[in-house]
Scaffold this motif. Sequence first.
Motif, PDB file in Angstrom:
ATOM      1  N   MET A  16       0.828  -1.188   0.000  1.00 30.34           N
ATOM      2  CA  MET A  16       0.000   0.000   0.000  1.00 30.34           C
ATOM      3  C   MET A  16       0.872   1.252   0.000  1.00 30.34           C
ATOM      4  N   LYS A  17       1.920   1.222   0.791  1.00 32.83           N
ATOM      5  CA  LYS A  17       2.818   2.372   0.882  1.00 32.83           C
ATOM      6  C   LYS A  17       3.521   2.599  -0.456  1.00 32.83           C
ATOM      7  N   LYS A  18       3.897   1.517  -1.133  1.00 34.07           N
ATOM      8  CA  LYS A  18       4.557   1.629  -2.425  1.00 34.07           C
ATOM      9  C   LYS A  18       3.607   2.223  -3.462  1.00 34.07           C
ATOM     10  N   LEU A  19       2.346   1.858  -3.391  1.00 34.05           N
ATOM     11  CA  LEU A  19       1.358   2.387  -4.317  1.00 34.05           C
ATOM     12  C   LEU A  19       1.190   3.897  -4.143  1.00 34.05           C
ATOM     13  N   LEU A  20       1.139   4.359  -2.907  1.00 33.96           N
ATOM     14  CA  LEU A  20       1.012   5.794  -2.647  1.00 33.96           C
ATOM     15  C   LEU A  20       2.233   6.554  -3.151  1.00 33.96           C
ATOM     16  N   VAL A  21       3.408   5.998  -2.952  1.00 36.04           N
ATOM     17  CA  VAL A  21       4.632   6.630  -3.443  1.00 36.04           C
ATOM     18  C   VAL A  21       4.632   6.668  -4.963  1.00 36.04           C
TER      19      VAL A  21
END
Length: 76
Positions: free
Chosen positions: A1-6
């Motif tokens: 999820m964090k990678k998607l936001l980045v």
Amino acid sequence: MKKLLVFVALLSLLLTGCNRTLVDTTWAYKYADINGVGTVEVSSWTDYENSDMIQIKASDGTVYLTHSVNVVLRTK
């Protein structure tokens, strides 16, 4: 999820860094500069989905139908 936001944040920075407008949010115009006519006060306007034509109804009731390259819609 964090990678998607980045990824989404970097993609949006990349696209806006190219000086591109992603979404045009201005829909109300007060004046139109029409080639061959001059400046008119806009009552309403319509662009056609499958065409490059634009119809402008002036405040005095006159209706102009022209190609979009002949018109500049503006707010001021």
